[in-house]
Motif scaffolding. Structure first.
Motif, PDB file in Angstrom:
ATOM      1  N   TYR A 195       0.847  -1.188   0.000  1.00 25.08           N
ATOM      2  CA  TYR A 195       0.000   0.000   0.000  1.00 25.08           C
ATOM      3  C   TYR A 195       0.885   1.242   0.000  1.00 25.08           C
ATOM      4  O   TYR A 195       1.942   1.268   0.628  1.00 25.08           O
ATOM      5  CB  TYR A 195      -0.891   0.047   1.251  1.00 25.08           C
ATOM      6  N   ALA A 196       0.442   2.279  -0.693  1.00 25.33           N
ATOM      7  CA  ALA A 196       1.155   3.551  -0.707  1.00 25.33           C
ATOM      8  C   ALA A 196       1.097   4.199   0.673  1.00 25.33           C
ATOM      9  O   ALA A 196       0.176   3.961   1.460  1.00 25.33           O
ATOM     10  CB  ALA A 196       0.538   4.477  -1.748  1.00 25.33           C
ATOM     11  N   SER A 197       2.088   5.036   0.967  1.00 23.91           N
ATOM     12  CA  SER A 197       2.090   5.789   2.219  1.00 23.91           C
ATOM     13  C   SER A 197       0.926   6.778   2.215  1.00 23.91           C
ATOM     14  O   SER A 197       0.424   7.162   1.161  1.00 23.91           O
ATOM     15  CB  SER A 197       3.405   6.551   2.384  1.00 23.91           C
ATOM     16  N   GLU A 198       0.527   7.207   3.399  1.00 24.90           N
ATOM     17  CA  GLU A 198      -0.647   8.069   3.530  1.00 24.90           C
ATOM     18  C   GLU A 198      -0.479   9.399   2.803  1.00 24.90           C
ATOM     19  O   GLU A 198      -1.465  10.011   2.397  1.00 24.90           O
ATOM     20  CB  GLU A 198      -0.956   8.310   5.007  1.00 24.90           C
ATOM     21  N   ASN A 199       0.767   9.844   2.633  1.00 21.17           N
ATOM     22  CA  ASN A 199       1.007  11.141   1.980  1.00 21.17           C
ATOM     23  C   ASN A 199       1.210  11.023   0.477  1.00 21.17           C
ATOM     24  O   ASN A 199       1.524  12.008  -0.190  1.00 21.17           O
ATOM     25  CB  ASN A 199       2.220  11.827   2.610  1.00 21.17           C
ATOM     26  N   GLN A 200       1.034   9.830  -0.078  1.00 19.31           N
ATOM     27  CA  GLN A 200       1.242   9.617  -1.510  1.00 19.31           C
ATOM     28  C   GLN A 200      -0.083   9.409  -2.233  1.00 19.31           C
ATOM     29  O   GLN A 200      -1.034   8.861  -1.677  1.00 19.31           O
ATOM     30  CB  GLN A 200       2.124   8.390  -1.757  1.00 19.31           C
ATOM     31  N   VAL A 201      -0.102   9.831  -3.513  1.00 17.78           N
ATOM     32  CA  VAL A 201      -1.213   9.534  -4.409  1.00 17.78           C
ATOM     33  C   VAL A 201      -0.643   8.876  -5.663  1.00 17.78           C
ATOM     34  O   VAL A 201       0.569   8.755  -5.826  1.00 17.78           O
ATOM     35  CB  VAL A 201      -2.013  10.811  -4.772  1.00 17.78           C
ATOM     36  N   THR A 202      -1.525   8.463  -6.551  1.00 12.05           N
ATOM     37  CA  THR A 202      -1.098   7.689  -7.728  1.00 12.05           C
ATOM     38  C   THR A 202      -0.063   8.425  -8.569  1.00 12.05           C
ATOM     39  O   THR A 202       0.920   7.823  -9.025  1.00 12.05           O
ATOM     40  CB  THR A 202      -2.323   7.331  -8.589  1.00 12.05           C
ATOM     41  N   SER A 203      -0.247   9.710  -8.790  1.00 10.62           N
ATOM     42  CA  SER A 203       0.709  10.451  -9.619  1.00 10.62           C
ATOM     43  C   SER A 203       2.088  10.507  -8.975  1.00 10.62           C
ATOM     44  O   SER A 203       3.105  10.553  -9.688  1.00 10.62           O
ATOM     45  CB  SER A 203       0.195  11.863  -9.917  1.00 10.62           C
ATOM     46  N   ASP A 204       2.155  10.491  -7.638  1.00 11.62           N
ATOM     47  CA  ASP A 204       3.449  10.452  -6.956  1.00 11.62           C
ATOM     48  C   ASP A 204       4.182   9.152  -7.263  1.00 11.62           C
ATOM     49  O   ASP A 204       5.387   9.146  -7.542  1.00 11.62           O
ATOM     50  CB  ASP A 204       3.273  10.578  -5.444  1.00 11.62           C
ATOM     51  N   LEU A 205       3.443   8.044  -7.202  1.00 22.91           N
ATOM     52  CA  LEU A 205       4.039   6.739  -7.500  1.00 22.91           C
ATOM     53  C   LEU A 205       4.516   6.700  -8.947  1.00 22.91           C
ATOM     54  O   LEU A 205       5.617   6.218  -9.244  1.00 22.91           O
ATOM     55  CB  LEU A 205       3.028   5.625  -7.247  1.00 22.91           C
ATOM     56  N   GLY A 206       3.677   7.212  -9.846  1.00 20.20           N
ATOM     57  CA  GLY A 206       4.031   7.229 -11.260  1.00 20.20           C
ATOM     58  C   GLY A 206       5.260   8.071 -11.532  1.00 20.20           C
ATOM     59  O   GLY A 206       6.106   7.711 -12.364  1.00 20.20           O
TER      60      GLY A 206
END
Length: 354
Positions: free
Chosen positions: A57-68
């Motif tokens: 799971y992504a960290s609470e401060n991350q969204v999909t565009s951050d991962l991308g």
């Protein structure tokens, strides 16, 4: 004119969610009734069917565009290109940016535009757009980038697949345990070398007459909790049957178009949706050639990473090329078949020579 992959990158979130995480969940059926099985039995059955033991799971401060963005940056660095020379940034996803603890999807501006901004690309003629095509979105992005190159309107493209499915699941639906977060990206360039590497064939199909709602957005099984909020839902049995009937045939049609013989196929990189389903698809694919599937033909990482939709294939490709899976290698001259199936219902595939 052929296009080839010159750089890869991925982002695997650091938060590991084991099956024990769901021990205290209250799982309900579609009628809002408690499941008869205890949660230990439910998670064990999940592992037996899907192979999933853990997911990220992504960290609470991350969204999909951050991962991308992280995956894209790695792919650019791996390729060695100047990001200012990119002609297209294609971002495959399905739900936009969903902040932790919220229910609203944010896709304006596009996630591709957000990544371009994060990369600090000044070239206004680098076109950034999003692609929604279910789990096969990343492959479809590759097919579109390849078409741009064959048409002479692009020389270099960045294709990203990223998702935070953990933000759009119904916690009362046991299917929520399948989904995960992650991102993968590649750089695709025109192959000017005389080495015959690149995309050799591709295929896409959309089955919508009777199949469009096999994966959809619907209300929570807990009808008293947020009755107007919708979450990702699927009819697992229908998807399984659909995939086993249609995906092997599509893979064969695509592979036959490449002109290679089945004995020349070195690897199948397939969307990590369900271990048992993927194994059955590959077995049926080889049966169409009256051959058994080689034991090491299909790498799988779903047991530790779960199903991150559009991110599974580029993530897996990056892991292999970065030597993170010692039991699997990809070498110069290898023939690889990529394939995916997902919401739509969509199926696609492409054949690639390394």
């Amino acid at each position: 004119m052929k296009s080839k992959i010159t750089g890869v990158g991925n982002y695997i979130p650091s938060e590991t969610i084991t099956n024990l995480f769901f021990d205290k969940h209250i799982f309900l059926n579609e009628n809002g009734e408690n499941l008869k099985e205890d949660n230990f039995s439910i998670t064990n059955k999940l592992k037996k069917i899907t192979g999933i033991e853990e997911r990220r799971y992504a960290s609470e401060n991350q969204v999909t565009s951050d991962l991308g963005f992280i995956a894209a940056k790695k792919a650019i660095e791996n390729s060695g290109i100047d990001p200012e020379t990119l002609d297209y940034i294609i971002f495959a996803h399905n739900f936009g940016d969903v902040k932790f603890g919220t229910i609203q999807s944010d896709a304006v501006p596009s996630l591709a535009s957000r990544v371009k901004s994060l990369l600090q690309i000044k070239n206004n003629f680098c076109v950034a757009y999003d692609l929604l095509f279910g789990c096969p979105g990343w492959i479809e992005g590759i097919i579109q980038a390849n078409a741009f190159m064959k048409a002479g309107i692009a020389k270099k493209c960045l294709v990203i697949g990223a998702e935070t499915l953990s933000r759009v699941v119904d916690v009362h639906d046991r299917d929520s345990m399948i989904y995960a977060d992650g991102a993968g990206a590649v750089i695709l360039e025109i192959n000017y070398d005389d080495d015959d590497s690149g995309i050799k064939a591709h295929l896409s199909a959309s089955y919508t007459l009777n199949e469009k709602d096999f994966l959809n957005f619907a209300k929570s099984y807990n009808t008293e909790n947020s009755p107007d909020t919708k979450y990702i839902k699927m009819d697992g049995r229908k998807i399984y049957e659909f995939a086993l009937i249609n995906v092997p045939d599509a893979m064969k049609k695509c592979f036959d178009q490449s002109g290679y013989s089945i004995d020349q196929l070195d690897k199948i990189i397939i969307h990590q949706a369900n271990e048992k389903m993927d194994e059955a698809i590959v077995q049926r694919f080889y049966q169409l050639y009256n051959k058994p599937a080689p034991a090491d033909i299909m790498p799988m990482v779903i047991s530790k990473l779960g199903n991150s939709s559009v991110a599974t294939i580029p993530t897996l490709l990056s892991m292999i090329l970065d030597n993170e899976l010692p039991e699997h290698t990809i070498n110069k001259g290898d023939i690889i078949l990529f394939a995916s199936v997902g919401a739509g219902m969509n199926i696609n595939a492409f054949v690639y020579k390394v």
